[in-house]
Design a protein around this motif. Sequence first.
Motif, PDB file in Angstrom:
ATOM      1  N   LYS A 217      -1.656 -66.995  21.965  1.00 32.22           N
ATOM      2  CA  LYS A 217      -1.457 -65.546  21.902  1.00 32.22           C
ATOM      3  C   LYS A 217      -1.447 -65.042  20.459  1.00 32.22           C
ATOM      4  CE  LYS A 217      -0.572 -65.341  26.393  1.00 32.22           C
ATOM      5  NZ  LYS A 217      -1.432 -64.624  27.362  1.00 32.22           N
ATOM      6  N   GLY A 218      -1.712 -65.949  19.502  1.00 25.88           N
ATOM      7  CA  GLY A 218      -1.759 -65.560  18.096  1.00 25.88           C
ATOM      8  C   GLY A 218      -0.406 -65.518  17.424  1.00 25.88           C
ATOM      9  N   CYS A 219       0.581 -66.223  17.986  1.00 22.69           N
ATOM     10  CA  CYS A 219       1.943 -66.194  17.420  1.00 22.69           C
ATOM     11  C   CYS A 219       2.470 -67.612  17.215  1.00 22.69           C
ATOM     12  CB  CYS A 219       2.893 -65.436  18.354  1.00 22.69           C
ATOM     13  SG  CYS A 219       2.579 -63.671  18.496  1.00 22.69           S
ATOM     14  N   THR A 220       3.554 -67.710  16.465  1.00 23.56           N
ATOM     15  CA  THR A 220       4.315 -68.946  16.336  1.00 23.56           C
ATOM     16  C   THR A 220       5.743 -68.648  16.787  1.00 23.56           C
ATOM     17  OG1 THR A 220       4.941 -68.447  14.036  1.00 23.56           O
ATOM     18  CG2 THR A 220       2.930 -69.752  14.393  1.00 23.56           C
ATOM     19  N   ILE A 221       6.529 -69.707  17.004  1.00 22.57           N
ATOM     20  CA  ILE A 221       7.919 -69.513  17.437  1.00 22.57           C
ATOM     21  C   ILE A 221       8.826 -70.474  16.683  1.00 22.57           C
ATOM     22  CG2 ILE A 221       7.614 -71.089  19.406  1.00 22.57           C
ATOM     23  CD1 ILE A 221       9.638 -69.258  20.938  1.00 22.57           C
ATOM     24  N   ASP A 222       9.961 -69.970  16.206  1.00 15.82           N
ATOM     25  CA  ASP A 222      10.935 -70.801  15.501  1.00 15.82           C
ATOM     26  C   ASP A 222      11.564 -71.807  16.467  1.00 15.82           C
ATOM     27  OD1 ASP A 222      10.358 -69.289  13.321  1.00 15.82           O
ATOM     28  OD2 ASP A 222      12.279 -68.223  13.244  1.00 15.82           O
ATOM     29  N   SER A 223      12.036 -72.935  15.913  1.00 16.21           N
ATOM     30  CA  SER A 223      12.598 -73.993  16.759  1.00 16.21           C
ATOM     31  C   SER A 223      13.816 -73.507  17.546  1.00 16.21           C
ATOM     32  CB  SER A 223      12.969 -75.207  15.911  1.00 16.21           C
ATOM     33  OG  SER A 223      13.884 -74.859  14.886  1.00 16.21           O
ATOM     34  N   LYS A 224      14.663 -72.687  16.910  1.00 22.95           N
ATOM     35  CA  LYS A 224      15.841 -72.186  17.621  1.00 22.95           C
ATOM     36  C   LYS A 224      15.429 -71.256  18.755  1.00 22.95           C
ATOM     37  CE  LYS A 224      20.153 -69.591  17.112  1.00 22.95           C
ATOM     38  NZ  LYS A 224      21.096 -68.923  16.192  1.00 22.95           N
ATOM     39  N   ALA A 225      14.484 -70.375  18.505  1.00 25.63           N
ATOM     40  CA  ALA A 225      14.006 -69.455  19.544  1.00 25.63           C
ATOM     41  C   ALA A 225      13.383 -70.236  20.695  1.00 25.63           C
ATOM     42  CB  ALA A 225      12.997 -68.470  18.953  1.00 25.63           C
ATOM     43  N   LEU A 226      12.664 -71.304  20.367  1.00 28.26           N
ATOM     44  CA  LEU A 226      12.050 -72.146  21.392  1.00 28.26           C
ATOM     45  C   LEU A 226      13.116 -72.806  22.255  1.00 28.26           C
ATOM     46  CD1 LEU A 226       9.365 -73.395  22.432  1.00 28.26           C
ATOM     47  CD2 LEU A 226       9.720 -75.240  20.788  1.00 28.26           C
ATOM     48  N   ALA A 227      14.155 -73.337  21.609  1.00 30.84           N
ATOM     49  CA  ALA A 227      15.243 -73.982  22.354  1.00 30.84           C
ATOM     50  C   ALA A 227      15.978 -72.977  23.235  1.00 30.84           C
ATOM     51  CB  ALA A 227      16.217 -74.647  21.380  1.00 30.84           C
ATOM     52  N   MET A 228      16.184 -71.767  22.731  1.00 33.16           N
ATOM     53  CA  MET A 228      16.848 -70.732  23.527  1.00 33.16           C
ATOM     54  C   MET A 228      16.050 -70.430  24.793  1.00 33.16           C
ATOM     55  SD  MET A 228      17.980 -68.198  20.406  1.00 33.16           S
ATOM     56  CE  MET A 228      18.433 -66.791  21.450  1.00 33.16           C
ATOM     57  N   LEU A 229      14.738 -70.339  24.652  1.00 33.64           N
ATOM     58  CA  LEU A 229      13.879 -70.046  25.801  1.00 33.64           C
ATOM     59  C   LEU A 229      13.918 -71.169  26.830  1.00 33.64           C
ATOM     60  CD1 LEU A 229      10.523 -68.464  24.555  1.00 33.64           C
ATOM     61  CD2 LEU A 229      12.127 -67.498  26.192  1.00 33.64           C
ATOM     62  N   THR A 230      13.727 -72.413  26.369  1.00 30.08           N
ATOM     63  CA  THR A 230      13.647 -73.524  27.312  1.00 30.08           C
ATOM     64  C   THR A 230      15.000 -73.788  27.976  1.00 30.08           C
ATOM     65  OG1 THR A 230      13.952 -75.079  25.473  1.00 30.08           O
ATOM     66  CG2 THR A 230      11.696 -74.601  26.150  1.00 30.08           C
ATOM     67  N   ASP A 231      16.095 -73.633  27.234  1.00 31.15           N
ATOM     68  CA  ASP A 231      17.417 -73.820  27.831  1.00 31.15           C
ATOM     69  C   ASP A 231      17.695 -72.769  28.898  1.00 31.15           C
ATOM     70  OD1 ASP A 231      17.996 -76.032  26.334  1.00 31.15           O
ATOM     71  OD2 ASP A 231      19.215 -74.987  24.859  1.00 31.15           O
ATOM     72  N   HIS A 232      17.276 -71.531  28.626  1.00 31.01           N
ATOM     73  CA  HIS A 232      17.577 -70.421  29.522  1.00 31.01           C
ATOM     74  C   HIS A 232      16.659 -70.389  30.738  1.00 31.01           C
ATOM     75  CE1 HIS A 232      19.236 -66.506  30.577  1.00 31.01           C
ATOM     76  NE2 HIS A 232      18.006 -66.026  30.712  1.00 31.01           N
ATOM     77  N   LEU A 233      15.381 -70.723  30.543  1.00 29.22           N
ATOM     78  CA  LEU A 233      14.397 -70.567  31.609  1.00 29.22           C
ATOM     79  C   LEU A 233      13.984 -71.885  32.254  1.00 29.22           C
ATOM     80  CD1 LEU A 233      12.129 -67.893  29.876  1.00 29.22           C
ATOM     81  CD2 LEU A 233      13.893 -67.506  31.601  1.00 29.22           C
ATOM     82  N   GLY A 234      14.410 -73.010  31.686  1.00 31.47           N
ATOM     83  CA  GLY A 234      14.089 -74.296  32.282  1.00 31.47           C
ATOM     84  C   GLY A 234      12.613 -74.637  32.176  1.00 31.47           C
ATOM     85  N   THR A 235      12.055 -75.248  33.220  1.00 30.09           N
ATOM     86  CA  THR A 235      10.655 -75.689  33.200  1.00 30.09           C
ATOM     87  C   THR A 235       9.790 -74.898  34.168  1.00 30.09           C
ATOM     88  OG1 THR A 235      11.150 -77.407  34.841  1.00 30.09           O
ATOM     89  CG2 THR A 235      11.282 -78.034  32.510  1.00 30.09           C
ATOM     90  N   ASP A 236      10.273 -73.734  34.578  1.00 26.06           N
ATOM     91  CA  ASP A 236       9.493 -72.879  35.476  1.00 26.06           C
ATOM     92  C   ASP A 236       8.466 -72.120  34.646  1.00 26.06           C
ATOM     93  OD1 ASP A 236       8.490 -70.883  37.145  1.00 26.06           O
ATOM     94  OD2 ASP A 236      10.371 -70.678  38.244  1.00 26.06           O
ATOM     95  N   ILE A 237       7.237 -72.625  34.604  1.00 22.01           N
ATOM     96  CA  ILE A 237       6.213 -72.060  33.729  1.00 22.01           C
ATOM     97  C   ILE A 237       5.855 -70.633  34.127  1.00 22.01           C
ATOM     98  CG2 ILE A 237       3.779 -72.266  33.063  1.00 22.01           C
ATOM     99  CD1 ILE A 237       4.116 -75.205  32.899  1.00 22.01           C
ATOM    100  N   ALA A 238       5.804 -70.359  35.421  1.00 25.93           N
ATOM    101  CA  ALA A 238       5.488 -69.000  35.864  1.00 25.93           C
ATOM    102  C   ALA A 238       6.531 -68.010  35.332  1.00 25.93           C
ATOM    103  CB  ALA A 238       5.420 -68.938  37.389  1.00 25.93           C
ATOM    104  N   LYS A 239       7.795 -68.375  35.420  1.00 30.90           N
ATOM    105  CA  LYS A 239       8.872 -67.515  34.934  1.00 30.90           C
ATOM    106  C   LYS A 239       8.808 -67.366  33.416  1.00 30.90           C
ATOM    107  CE  LYS A 239      13.910 -66.988  35.282  1.00 30.90           C
ATOM    108  NZ  LYS A 239      15.153 -67.614  35.814  1.00 30.90           N
ATOM    109  N   ILE A 240       8.559 -68.480  32.728  1.00 26.56           N
ATOM    110  CA  ILE A 240       8.472 -68.440  31.267  1.00 26.56           C
ATOM    111  C   ILE A 240       7.324 -67.552  30.812  1.00 26.56           C
ATOM    112  CG2 ILE A 240       7.916 -69.839  29.225  1.00 26.56           C
ATOM    113  CD1 ILE A 240       9.452 -72.137  30.530  1.00 26.56           C
ATOM    114  N   SER A 241       6.158 -67.688  31.449  1.00 25.95           N
ATOM    115  CA  SER A 241       5.000 -66.893  31.038  1.00 25.95           C
ATOM    116  C   SER A 241       5.241 -65.406  31.276  1.00 25.95           C
ATOM    117  CB  SER A 241       3.743 -67.352  31.778  1.00 25.95           C
ATOM    118  OG  SER A 241       3.848 -67.128  33.167  1.00 25.95           O
ATOM    119  N   ASN A 242       5.923 -65.070  32.380  1.00 22.74           N
ATOM    120  CA  ASN A 242       6.244 -63.658  32.645  1.00 22.74           C
ATOM    121  C   ASN A 242       7.167 -63.092  31.576  1.00 22.74           C
ATOM    122  OD1 ASN A 242       4.703 -63.484  34.977  1.00 22.74           O
ATOM    123  ND2 ASN A 242       6.385 -64.072  36.318  1.00 22.74           N
TER     124      ASN A 242
END
Length: 356
Positions: free
Chosen positions: A165-190
Amino acid sequence: MAKSGVKFKDTVAEYERLRGEISQRKFLPVYLFMGEEAYFIDSLGDLLASTVLNEAERTFNQIVVYGRDSEAGQVINLCRQMPMMGSYQVVIVKEAQQLKGIEKLSLYTSKPSPTTILVICHKEKSVDKRSQLYKSILAQGAVLESVRPRDYEIAGWLTQFIASKGCTIDSKALAMLTDHLGTDIAKISNELDKLLIGLPEGTTRITDLHIEQNIGISKDFNNFELCKAVVTKNAERALQIADHFARNPKDNPLLVTILALFGQFREIFRINYLRWLSRHKGVPFPQDRELMGILKMNNPYALGELKQTSALWDNRKVFNILGLLREYDAKSKGMNSGGASDGELLRELLLKIFLQ
């Protein structure tokens, strides 16, 4: 049915290959998208629905049916029709796992029409690979088996997805996303689509502040910060975060927190064991690139922090902590919890960890 040997990385590779071919208008007569992970199934199905025919042609030549409302014979009859205008007609079967007599589709897929593109979206499970339906589609068209990622695979996929998508993500932001949303790719992409739309124009780097503002995860009180406080032995900060979790239990499930802590101490244990092998057995300690492969990490900065914090812990204590985490994992599921709340269990667990 035998367990599938397809791995998440295989799904991603095949998805990218098919996506590229479809985008280049290299179509096959029949597609079967099947498996537990809905994201890849929906994405390729939607791509075919919007690519094969133009808007005017879709009115006459694109048909969508749902498995629960149809049966195989009806789908076959639709597929054998000639397109009213243009070169193709597209027949999309959604929720195909509910299609009555789905195996009978092999009567068509063994010899599909060259003027029809049949798209079968089969969610929740896979078609039996021993069946004539599966074998005929594999011979005449394409099959994507969509498997869900393991917890350690999601961060790498998510980093690449954001890069696309033309972006990067910080390690902390990445961890926040994966901890909160788990491994549900459909939910994460939304959630990511909504986040990217809400970013200020010209922003290409996603930070913890963006996650807090757009997805509602606190940048100061989350599992990333809790794990950091625990492994650096900052008891005051860890208990402060635990108190916040206790006041907001729906946003901070105990089970997710325990899994995050277990992941951290498991990696500390592995690094310390490799150090022990190096010191006592003469086995060379892995270089960072090799170590990232062993630990299934893709962030050199996060690896550097992990190597620093692991030096603070003796592996005998880490082994005991992993046992505690397994014990409290069971308690978080209601086993021998004594009726304690999640907040009380977390505080109790943290105190035991710091007493090691």
